[in-house]
Design an enzyme around this catalytic site. Structure first.
Site, PDB file in Angstrom:
ATOM      1  CE1 TYR A 189      -8.782  -0.953  -0.393  1.00 29.17           C
ATOM      2  CE2 TYR A 189      -6.334  -0.273  -0.866  1.00 29.17           C
ATOM      3  CZ  TYR A 189      -7.140  -1.140  -0.407  1.00 29.17           C
ATOM      4  OH  TYR A 189      -6.862  -2.383  -0.264  1.00 29.17           O
ATOM      5  CB  CYS A 211      -8.171  -5.743   0.402  1.00 26.98           C
ATOM      6  SG  CYS A 211      -9.477  -4.306  -0.494  1.00 26.98           S
ATOM      7  CG  ASP A 247      -9.835 -10.415   5.118  1.00 28.90           C
ATOM      8  OD1 ASP A 247      -9.126 -10.168   4.182  1.00 28.90           O
ATOM      9  OD2 ASP A 247     -10.534  -9.204   5.849  1.00 28.90           O
ATOM     10  CD1 TRP A 301      -3.358  -0.682   0.934  1.00 27.98           C
ATOM     11  CD2 TRP A 301      -1.877  -2.356   1.636  1.00 27.98           C
ATOM     12  NE1 TRP A 301      -4.181  -1.856   1.127  1.00 27.98           N
ATOM     13  CE2 TRP A 301      -3.249  -2.973   1.399  1.00 27.98           C
ATOM     14  CE3 TRP A 301      -0.834  -3.292   1.880  1.00 27.98           C
ATOM     15  CZ2 TRP A 301      -3.527  -4.309   1.637  1.00 27.98           C
ATOM     16  CZ3 TRP A 301      -1.374  -4.743   2.154  1.00 27.98           C
ATOM     17  CH2 TRP A 301      -2.459  -5.006   1.897  1.00 27.98           C
ATOM     18  CG  HIS A 356     -11.556  -5.089   3.663  1.00 21.90           C
ATOM     19  ND1 HIS A 356     -10.094  -4.976   3.158  1.00 21.90           N
ATOM     20  CD2 HIS A 356     -11.390  -6.099   4.476  1.00 21.90           C
ATOM     21  CE1 HIS A 356      -9.556  -6.271   3.532  1.00 21.90           C
ATOM     22  NE2 HIS A 356     -10.573  -6.659   4.356  1.00 21.90           N
TER      23      HIS A 356
END
Lengths: 747, 747
Positions: free
Chosen positions: B560, B318, B400, B283, B377
């Site tokens: 984001y 993600c 996840d 990120w 997400h």
């Protein structure tokens, strides 16, 4: 590349999560201008009631007043150690008496980048402003010296806090200089009803939080042996080592007040797997790259070595993991104890069947047997509430740090509520099903047909988890806590528990076994290494027809994990058992047959099986060979801070020499781990070792001596000796015949 | 030293636990003498009914018959793929017709050291002996050719099995030679009622197991955008890659029939942390060491690269984790879908408060704000029973694989029952509390006083988890499943859920906020990159007194993840709002003010706050800048195995050149990932790219084109196009204006 770096993660977190108790010098600036005040405008003269700007000159953490009230006197360190949820006092000396309009607070900061809404930066105010999560009050003002009372939140983060006095100059807050000597260690508090680890009973708090010596049970369910263990949670450097372990695990600072998370982290960190944790496991005959698991007398040496090097310590087996973990837990203030489960199942499909395979002719099928039954397995229990679970699951929780497979994919286990295991509520975290299998599995004896297909011929529902022990509170006695894990076999509650467990996917054995009127038992006499083994096999015929039995006696040397180290003898024999009669066959196994093959094991396993037509009967016994005595005597009066002497003696009564012998000594609060090496002790030779020491702590104390012999086989011998060391009151020694001496061996 | 070795562990396990689908050549010997038969005595002539010893000459796995019935036709591989709990057929050709007294069985073996009582060695018999856990029957005998029907257990291990015919010679079992072409892949079976992943609805099975294309929702709750994703679970090498991932994770073979354990392992393995898993997260604005997360069109390239190199693939965010994880799950036969949660809370103390800090003057306190709210997400849901939990918790489960902190200390999450999250039953594994916070946290706006103390001035209970989307079954429509996670805000059920969650230790905010008669809202017009941003701030006064408001507009560029990338504008202004009146102020942000600072972000955040006396009002809006179109057209008739063409066009309508442009194309069953590089596209210039391909699979197919521009900023543009490819029936194309084109941007 594969690990996250600050750079690649910068878009993920508003701020990196602090995962260390350490902090950076700029985390708490000495002067912090108020919002909107430019550094340039700042003049420290801005605000001065009574003409003189308030300044804090000295901070006194009042150790002598606080430590006894917080039961932390024994911690061997310079800094103050207190327990959360309970008031402690500190004295601040100002440059002038306080004025009502003085604007100040006391700050406690932990970890890097401390934050007030995450509990890592606490501002304690004194009436002048709204208070934070820790309460504070002024107890007494004498001129410029003010005594403050401060009560940390009962759920506060546990660890090492920095302490500051912050005073408003009108332009900003002026803090006292960083002073490591005022750093505050905050622990869990079993004495505080609001703390999740609260323990109402004082005797239990004394044992499970404050006792720095203990006993770990080993051997077999039929012949329990005791291994004294020095937890030493108060010794120099141990508390810092525990915090180092948490930092190594990168447990977020914000989680360090949460006992459930912390003990789970601990169970993962004690073993080196996954996370480069404290100890390397080794179950073999070769410990040349480290110290044999049997050679440790306690936890301190291991924890200090790990904290100093950051490198996992070699080597451990289950009781070592449990002993060191217990130190970690008690040191942080969490009530904890070491548990021993006899005949502990290790089924590697996680069902409730431990499968032992036999060939068509009744001999054990070593090649295809995968499950194993440990003679014993050690783990820990911690006492805590479970806010993450429904009511009724608080109390003792199983945590196990011995690396075992498939505990949710990582080498850790628990906390699992003991009551959930007893009642079969296996749906709650963590790892209840795994522990349930360890104490409740059925042993299924399977016969392998010529195609490799398996048919059960016997199921033993009582062998696994036969006995579960822990040291009693305030004594050296055994405390049998099996009934806290299990209802009586066959009781209605037991059936309900098993049904529940099955509903949660634990596969059980339901094969119907015919009621045999033929049975067999083997009885083995206790035996010292070097002696011949005596055993008697008895067949019993309860039927009305005569039985011709083809019998087979199988003799193995096994690890304490039940794994066969070597197979040293087979006897096949025939017996005829008359109706309603018994028939016994005595056997004598000469010492030379097993001795040369013992290597580092001292565990013999005998399996007798008999076949009569389609009937197949079987019995299994494990014999722990005993080892000779070590003699320990003390001389001098047991007085605090006054030299005493200790003497260790051993005579080699074996017919052969013992080579590469290590002697070691340890006693919490008395004498740190010491050791001595002997190249060889010839037959009949006696060695004598004398040491002197100065008692540091009063009360009932113990010294443990241990002998570990690398060559031929390893013997671990103990003498544990208790005596009172009182301020200046001397007590007479307990008579020598009261010295409890425990003899151990290596697994 | 720190890792366990076979040597140091040999006393721990009776046998090492097989953790790989691979096997050793000597695991299944071609001839295995019966117990007690010495190799020497063995003569293959021993036993021969009808004079001729039985021999198996040929094994035919009957692909054409089995694949359609098992919905595995699309798997691009030589070997047979079937689903467990459902019969498949295989034909064995012997050297002579079977005789009743022939003694044989068919064996299926998986992993090293296969064992009959662990489910890794299955012996299927045909009436002649007691059968194992897989049932078998003879369907038909034509001379020497025999057709067998075999039904694997509905709980069987999933993976790659070896197949043998084993025939008794009287002396032992004679097996057919190892033949890789007869290896059998066994999958989970959503069509089988006894399988834990059973899904009764055929349309849902088609979507959640068999659909190899999908849509992942991104953008913001107010302006949802769609990213087509090629799952490609049937493409060449993907199934083997999934098994490779399980082997890398060292998941014990015995656990590979357990869907709960397998999806948990999957969530850990998708990210590289802990376990050297599939993808590295990044990120940031720098992807120079790999491919930008936005540049992927699907999962296949990533999975194949990982399987070929064993090295984690760079880089993912993600939606990439969710997309690849979805491929892994569907490929193994587990019903799965990708979920998008808008305004997803990432509180790093695991409570239910997301704290946003503001300074005394109303400006955002970026320095001290730690929590962040992700615009969205993505995670996955799998459909399965939960035998490990009480009844009622089966159904969709959250898993996840995006690495997040404190998910039980490791980078993985779930399975967490969606129903448990909806009802606040957070006591069940796995990670329910973590997911609960992501969808239910309150946003607490705190004002920081000059001492650093924090006081809440506003709480928003509806912002977090505002909308939860997944692609609808059998269409490209949005399916809003928010109500499967949450009861309506403020409803009685919602209150009960929150109370339950709190009882399980999730801290909530209970500060009482005064009813303000002043409010503010900001409205932002949709806007394409390079255009000026128009917004209107409106203050509303519902009181009877005039309000003088000091207002502040704060303009940031954010990731984001809600993290501020850069702060580019501040406006302070005063307004007077008459009683019972509104007052609006329009603002225009020129493009040049944000454009140069966008870097790789396209997300603008506007925070307007106003103060009137002790009143503090606030509003927050996120604007996703839009990006221009990419045009995709097809030519040629869409016929199976017949060449077609695809054309991609783009015109740079920006005032500046685009540099380092990557164009890529992918379409499951049509065209593998292809890409093309352009050094520069000048303003107003148009590029055209043509490719040809040959459709491999029939049915509704899609091609995704993506443009990724490294320099200036990254644009990810898509055109997704659906058309039917039928055996030999041609369908007319959908008219051009029906081509759904989705425009995305980079986060």
């Amino acid at each position: 590349m594969t690990g996250p770096t600050a750079e690649t993660q910068k878009g993920r977190y508003a701020k990196p999560l602090p995962t260390s108790n350490l902090s950076y010098s700029d985390d708490v600036p000495e002067f912090e201008p108020f919002e909107g005040v430019a550094e340039s405008e700042v003049t420290p003269r801005a605000f001065a009631p009574g003409g003189v700007l308030l300044e804090a000159l000295k901070i006194n953490m009042c150790q002598d007043v606080n430590k006894p009230k917080h039961y932390t006197t024994d911690y061997y360190m310079q800094n103050l150690v207190v327990r959360r949820g309970q008031e402690f006092v500190m004295q601040v000396t100002f440059n002038r008496p306080l004025a009502p309009e003085d604007d100040f607070h006391i700050e406690f900061a932990i970890g890097s980048d401390p934050s007030p809404n995450k509990g890592s930066l606490i501002m304690v105010t004194f009436g002048n402003r709204g208070s934070g999560s820790w309460s504070g009050r002024i107890l007494q003002s004498q001129g410029t010296a003010v005594m403050f009372g401060i009560t940390p939140n009962a759920a506060a983060i546990v660890g090492k806090f920095q302490v500051y006095v912050a005073i408003s100059t009108g332009m900003g807050m002026q803090r006292t200089k960083r002073d490591p000597t005022t750093d505050l260690y905050l622990l869990f508090n079993a004495w505080c009803p609001d703390d999740h680890v609260f323990l109402p009973n004082e005797a239990e708090r004394q044992e499970y939080v404050l006792n720095d010596e203990g006993v770990i049970y080993q051997g077999s369910s039929t012949s329990v042996t005791e291994r004294p263990w020095t937890y030493g949670q108060f010794e120099r450097g141990i508390l810092d080592a525990c915090i180092f372990i948490l930092d190594t695990s990168q447990t977020p600072i914000y989680d360090r007040g949460n006992v459930v998370k912390l003990v789970r982290v601990g169970s993962a960190m004690m073993n080196s797997q996954d996370d480069n944790g404290v100890m390397v496991g080794n179950w073999s005959n070769d410990y040349s790259l480290g110290k044999p698991p049997t050679s440790w007398t306690g936890s301190t040496k291991i924890l200090l070595q790990y904290a100093n090097t950051g490198v996992p310590v070699c080597f451990a087996q289950c009781w070592v993991y449990a002993g060191v973990f217990n130190t970690f837990l008690r040191c942080l203030g969490i009530p904890a104890r070491v548990i021993t489960n006899y005949n502990s199942a290790h089924d590697n499909t996680g069902n409730l069947k431990t499968d032992l395979l036999f060939n068509a002719d009744g001999t054990p099928d070593r090649r295809n047997t995968r499950d194993s039954i440990w003679n014993y397995h050690c783990w820990n229990e911690v006492m805590t509430k479970r806010p993450d679970l429904p009511p009724g699951l608080e109390g003792w929780q199983v945590v196990d740090s011995t690396p075992q497979e498939t505990s949710d994919g990582y080498f850790r286990c628990g906390p699992a509520p003991v009551i959930a295991i007893k009642e079969g509520h296996l749906c709650y975290p963590f790892d209840c099903g795994f522990v349930f299998a360890e104490v409740n599995s059925d042993v299924v004896f399977l016969k392998r047909d010529k195609y490799g297909d398996l048919t059960p011929f016997r199921v033993d529902k009582t062998y696994i988890g036969e006995k579960i022990l822990t040291k009693a509170v305030g004594s050296q006695e055994q405390n049998n806590i099996t009934d806290t894990y299990k209802f009586p076999e066959g009781s209605a509650e037991d059936e309900a528990t098993m049904a529940r467990a099955e509903a949660y996917g634990c596969e059980r054995d339901h094969s119907e076994m015919p009621e045999d009127d033929l049975s067999v038992t083997v009885i083995v006499e206790p035996c010292v290494i070097g002696q011949d083994v005596q055993l008697v096999v008895t067949f019993k015929n309860q039927g009305k027809v005569l039985r011709n039995v083809t019998a087979h006696l199988d003799c193995d040397i096994v690890f304490y994990t039940g794994v066969v180290a070597s197979h040293f003898k087979d006897i096949t024999f025939d017996v005829t058992v008359l109706p309603y009669q018994s028939y016994s066959v005595p056997f004598k196994i000469p010492a030379y047959e097993y001795q040369t093959q013992l290597s580092s094991q001292t565990c013999l396993r005998f399996i007798v099986s008999g076949q009569s037509g389609n009937l197949h009967v079987l019995d299994l016994k494990v014999l722990e060979l005993q080892t000779p005595d070590l003699k320990v005597t003390l001389n001098g009066e047991p007085l605090l801070n006054q030299e005493m002497g200790v003497k260790v003696e051993f005579t080699n009564h074996f017919s052969f020499p013992l080579r590469g012998v290590n002697l070691s000594l340890e006693g919490a609060g008395l004498i740190g781990p010491k050791s001595k090496y002997y190249r060889e002790i010839p037959p009949q030779a006696t060695i004598t070792w004398q040491e002197t020491f100065i008692p540091r702590l009063p009360g009932l104390r113990r010294i443990t001596a241990l002998m570990d012999c690398q060559e031929v086989r390893q013997l671990a011998l103990f003498a544990s000796f208790s005596h009172k060391v009182h301020g200046y009151i001397t007590l007479t020694q307990i008579p020598a015949n009261n010295i409890s001496i425990h003899i151990h061996y290596l697994y």
